[in-house]
Write a protein that holds these residues in place. Structure first.
Motif, mmCIF file in Angstrom:
data_model
loop_
_atom_site.group_PDB
_atom_site.id
_atom_site.type_symbol
_atom_site.label_atom_id
_atom_site.label_comp_id
_atom_site.label_asym_id
_atom_site.label_seq_id
_atom_site.Cartn_x
_atom_site.Cartn_y
_atom_site.Cartn_z
ATOM 1 N N ILE A 16 34.274 42.639 26.702
ATOM 2 C CA ILE A 16 34.444 42.865 28.139
ATOM 3 C C ILE A 16 34.966 41.581 28.782
ATOM 4 O O ILE A 16 34.300 40.543 28.736
ATOM 5 N N PRO A 17 36.165 41.611 29.370
ATOM 6 C CA PRO A 17 36.672 40.421 30.070
ATOM 7 C C PRO A 17 35.839 40.122 31.319
ATOM 8 O O PRO A 17 35.490 41.030 32.084
ATOM 9 N N ARG A 18 35.569 38.846 31.544
ATOM 10 C CA ARG A 18 34.767 38.424 32.692
ATOM 11 C C ARG A 18 35.700 38.263 33.902
ATOM 12 O O ARG A 18 36.045 37.155 34.312
ATOM 13 N N ALA A 19 36.091 39.381 34.488
ATOM 14 C CA ALA A 19 37.031 39.345 35.615
ATOM 15 C C ALA A 19 37.003 40.688 36.331
ATOM 16 O O ALA A 19 36.473 41.682 35.819
ATOM 17 N N LEU A 20 37.573 40.703 37.558
ATOM 18 C CA LEU A 20 37.703 41.916 38.371
ATOM 19 C C LEU A 20 36.376 42.653 38.496
ATOM 20 O O LEU A 20 35.406 42.110 38.994
ATOM 21 N N HIS A 21 36.309 43.905 38.032
ATOM 22 C CA HIS A 21 35.111 44.730 38.245
ATOM 23 C C HIS A 21 33.890 44.247 37.479
ATOM 24 O O HIS A 21 32.796 44.779 37.691
ATOM 25 N N GLY A 58 51.420 36.956 33.990
ATOM 26 C CA GLY A 58 51.475 37.791 35.185
ATOM 27 C C GLY A 58 52.697 37.472 36.023
ATOM 28 O O GLY A 58 53.078 36.310 36.165
ATOM 29 N N PHE A 59 53.336 38.494 36.570
ATOM 30 C CA PHE A 59 54.495 38.249 37.428
ATOM 31 C C PHE A 59 54.049 37.781 38.806
ATOM 32 O O PHE A 59 52.892 37.911 39.195
ATOM 33 N N GLY A 60 54.976 37.237 39.576
ATOM 34 C CA GLY A 60 54.665 36.517 40.806
ATOM 35 C C GLY A 60 53.928 37.310 41.859
ATOM 36 O O GLY A 60 53.118 36.769 42.604
ATOM 37 N N GLU A 61 54.191 38.625 41.964
ATOM 38 C CA GLU A 61 53.596 39.424 43.028
ATOM 39 C C GLU A 61 52.131 39.763 42.781
ATOM 40 O O GLU A 61 51.451 40.270 43.668
ATOM 41 N N LEU A 62 51.641 39.504 41.578
ATOM 42 C CA LEU A 62 50.245 39.821 41.277
ATOM 43 C C LEU A 62 49.308 38.867 42.016
ATOM 44 O O LEU A 62 49.597 37.684 42.177
ATOM 45 N N CYS A 63 48.158 39.382 42.439
ATOM 46 C CA CYS A 63 47.139 38.524 43.035
ATOM 47 C C CYS A 63 46.452 37.735 41.921
ATOM 48 O O CYS A 63 46.449 38.127 40.754
ATOM 49 N N ILE A 64 45.819 36.635 42.284
ATOM 50 C CA ILE A 64 45.214 35.758 41.290
ATOM 51 C C ILE A 64 44.081 36.443 40.515
ATOM 52 O O ILE A 64 43.909 36.158 39.314
ATOM 53 N N PRO A 65 43.283 37.350 41.079
ATOM 54 C CA PRO A 65 42.248 38.006 40.268
ATOM 55 C C PRO A 65 42.816 38.772 39.075
ATOM 56 O O PRO A 65 42.211 38.778 37.993
ATOM 57 N N VAL A 66 43.961 39.424 39.236
ATOM 58 C CA VAL A 66 44.572 40.160 38.126
ATOM 59 C C VAL A 66 45.123 39.182 37.094
ATOM 60 O O VAL A 66 45.022 39.413 35.878
ATOM 61 N N LYS A 67 45.703 38.075 37.545
ATOM 62 C CA LYS A 67 46.178 37.059 36.606
ATOM 63 C C LYS A 67 45.010 36.494 35.791
ATOM 64 O O LYS A 67 45.148 36.238 34.588
ATOM 65 N N ILE A 68 43.881 36.300 36.446
ATOM 66 C CA ILE A 68 42.696 35.825 35.732
ATOM 67 C C ILE A 68 42.257 36.862 34.696
ATOM 68 O O ILE A 68 41.855 36.511 33.575
ATOM 69 N N TYR A 69 42.366 38.138 35.042
ATOM 70 C CA TYR A 69 41.993 39.186 34.090
ATOM 71 C C TYR A 69 42.852 39.081 32.830
ATOM 72 O O TYR A 69 42.342 39.199 31.708
ATOM 73 N N TYR A 70 44.157 38.865 33.003
ATOM 74 C CA TYR A 70 45.042 38.690 31.850
ATOM 75 C C TYR A 70 44.555 37.528 30.980
ATOM 76 O O TYR A 70 44.476 37.636 29.754
ATOM 77 N N GLY A 71 44.261 36.396 31.622
ATOM 78 C CA GLY A 71 43.808 35.232 30.876
ATOM 79 C C GLY A 71 42.482 35.463 30.177
ATOM 80 O O GLY A 71 42.289 35.049 29.019
ATOM 81 N N GLN A 72 41.555 36.120 30.852
ATOM 82 C CA GLN A 72 40.251 36.420 30.256
ATOM 83 C C GLN A 72 40.392 37.382 29.076
ATOM 84 O O GLN A 72 39.723 37.236 28.053
ATOM 85 N N PHE A 73 41.263 38.366 29.229
ATOM 86 C CA PHE A 73 41.493 39.334 28.157
ATOM 87 C C PHE A 73 42.021 38.627 26.908
ATOM 88 O O PHE A 73 41.515 38.836 25.794
ATOM 89 N N LEU A 74 43.027 37.789 27.081
ATOM 90 C CA LEU A 74 43.632 37.093 25.946
ATOM 91 C C LEU A 74 42.648 36.131 25.293
ATOM 92 O O LEU A 74 42.613 35.999 24.065
ATOM 93 N N ARG A 75 41.847 35.453 26.105
ATOM 94 C CA ARG A 75 40.846 34.523 25.551
ATOM 95 C C ARG A 75 39.799 35.297 24.747
ATOM 96 O O ARG A 75 39.382 34.867 23.662
ATOM 97 N N LEU A 76 39.380 36.433 25.262
ATOM 98 C CA LEU A 76 38.388 37.260 24.583
ATOM 99 C C LEU A 76 38.890 37.718 23.220
ATOM 100 O O LEU A 76 38.186 37.630 22.206
ATOM 101 N N VAL A 77 40.127 38.209 23.179
ATOM 102 C CA VAL A 77 40.708 38.713 21.931
ATOM 103 C C VAL A 77 40.908 37.588 20.922
ATOM 104 O O VAL A 77 40.669 37.752 19.721
ATOM 105 N N ARG A 78 41.315 36.428 21.389
ATOM 106 C CA ARG A 78 41.553 35.295 20.495
ATOM 107 C C ARG A 78 40.233 34.765 19.918
ATOM 108 O O ARG A 78 40.164 34.412 18.732
#
Length: 355
Positions: A16-21, A58-78
C-alpha cells in the motif's frame, strides 16, 4: 518430513503506497485485507527522493499529492520485489450526491504507465452503482476468498473504522492514530501537553495536512508557536449530515466534490454555532487543485463577513521552509495582537492569501 512452516500456506503479500487516500482510509483497508488473510506492506514516510522520483514521472498539470503517489508506488515496488499485489483503490463516490476528484477515479488506470509494476489489486467504491459490501466481495474474489468470508471481513473492517473515527473525535490527531494502527496498538490518547493561547481550524485534504514532508511539518510549526489546532477529522459527525447549498443569484447549487463538501460543512459550523470556538482558519492547498481554489474564494469571502482571520497557503514541490515559517509567525502574531486589542481600524477582517 515437512515441518509446520513448510506446510503452512503462504500469505498473499499486498503493498500500500503511503499517499493520497492512505491518510483517510488506511485503518479500513488494513483491517479488510488482514481479515482476508493478506500480509500488508507499506511504503516509507515521504522524503525528498520519493518526491523527486514522483515529479519525474508526473506531468506538469498534476498536483503534488498525485506526484507523491507515483514516487511512493515506485519506492514500494523497488523495496519489495516479492509483492503479489499493490493495492490501488478506485474511489468514485462515497455518497450518492458527490464525486471524488477525477485523478482519484482514474488512479488504477494511470498508475499502469509506471515501469515494472506488479499486479494491481483494485477496490472500487461507487455507491451510485453498488454498495461497498459488493466491492468487498469483488475484492475477495481477486484474492480467492469466498463471498461469506469477504462480507465478514467487510463488517470487521467497518467496525474497526468506526472505532478509529470515534478516537479522532475524542481529540486524537490523525498521525498519532495512524501510528497506532500500523503497530496494531489500542487507541489511547497521548499525554496532554501544555495548552496554547490560540486555537485554529486547520483545513485541507488529509494527504496535505498529514504528510509531514510536503507540508514541512506544518502542525509542529503551529505547536511551536503556542497554537492549538483541530482538523475536520476531530469534529462531531453531526456537522457533516446536512449538505451545504450555495445560492448565487437565486440558483441553488450543491457541491460536486466529496472532499470540498466536507470542508464547506466544517466552515459552515464555525461561521454559525462554533464561531467562538476558534481564533482563525488556515487552509493548506495543493498547487493546481481546481476544486480547492474555488472553495477557497468562497471561504475567504465568508471569513471577511464574520471577521474570522483566514490564511491560505499553497504548496508544491518547491515550497520553502523559511517562507512558510515567516507567514505562519506573522499570522499568529497578528491574531495575538488582535485578541489583545492592539490592532485598530479594520481589525475584524484579517485575511491573508499567500503562495
Amino acid at each position: 518430513m515437512e515441518t509446520p512452516q513448510q506446510t503452512e500456506k503462504k500469505r498473499i503479500k499486498i503493498g500500500i503506497p503511503r499517499a493520497l487516500h492512505f491518510y483517510r482510509y488506511f485503518p479500513f483497508w488494513k483491517k479488510l485485507l488482514e481479515e482476508l488473510d493478506a500480509e500488508i506492506v507499506i511504503s516509507p514516510l515521504t522524503n525528498k527522493k520519493i518526491v523527486e522520483e514522483g515529479v519525474t514521472h508526473g506531468f506538469g498539470e498534476l498536483c503534488i499529492p498525485v506526484k507523491i503517489y507515483y514516487g511512493q508506488f515506485l519506492r514500494l515496488v523497488r523495496d519489495h520485489p516479492d509483492l503479489d499485489f499493490v493495492f490501488v483503490p478506485r474511489y468514485v463516490s462515497e455518497v450518492k450526491d458527490s464525486y471524488f476528484c477525477p485523478k482519484f477515479i482514474s488512479l488504477p488506470d494511470v498508475i499502469k504507465i509506471l515501469p515494472n509494476i506488479p499486479k494491481i489489486l483494485n477496490f472500487e467504491v461507487n455507491v451510485k452503482e453498488f454498495p461497498i459490501s459488493t466491492a468487498a466481495i469483488e475484492l475477495g474474489k481477486q484474492l480467492g476468498k469466498s463471498q461469506s468470508k469477504a462480507l465478514n471481513a467487510y463488517k470487521e473492517a467497518q467496525k474497526y473504522f468506526d472505532e478509529y473515527h470515534d478516537f479522532l473525535r475524542k481529540g486524537a490527531s490523525v498521525n498519532h492514530a495512524l501510528r497506532l494502527v500500523e503497530r496494531n496498538r489500542p487507541f489511547t490518547l497521548p499525554k496532554r501537553k501544555s495548552e496554547g493561547d490560540i486555537r485554529f481550524l486547520l483545513l485541507g485534504h488529509s494527504y496535505n495536512i498529514f504528510d509531514t514532508f510536503i507540508n514541512l511539518d506544518f502542525q509542529k510549526k503551529l505547536i511551536d508557536q503556542g497554537v492549538n489546532h483541530i482538523t475536520i477529522e476531530n469534529l462531531p459527525e453531526s456537522i457533516f449530515k446536512t449538505p451545504v447549498v450555495v445560492n448565487p443569484r437565486g440558483a441553488k447549487l450543491q457541491n460536486y466534490w466529496r472532499h470540498e463538501e466536507e470542508i464547506m460543512q466544517a466552515i459552515r459550523y464555525f461561521l454559525t454555532k462554533g464561531r467562538n470556538e476558534i481564533d482563525g482558519v488556515i487552509f493548506l492547498i495543493s498547487f493546481a487543485c481546481g476544486p480547492d481554489s474555488l472553495i477557497s474564494e468562497l471561504i475567504m469571502r465568508d471569513m471577511k463577513v464574520v471577521g474570522l482571520p483566514f490564511l491560505e497557503i499553497i504548496m508544491d514541490e518547491h515550497s520553502g521552509e523559511a517562507g512558510l515559517l515567516t507567514r505562519v509567525e506573522s499570522f499568529v502574531e497578528m491574531i495575538r495582537r488582535k485578541k489583545k486589542g492592539l490592532i485598530i481600524g479594520k481589525k475584524d477582517k484579517l485575511t491573508i492569501k499567500s503562495a
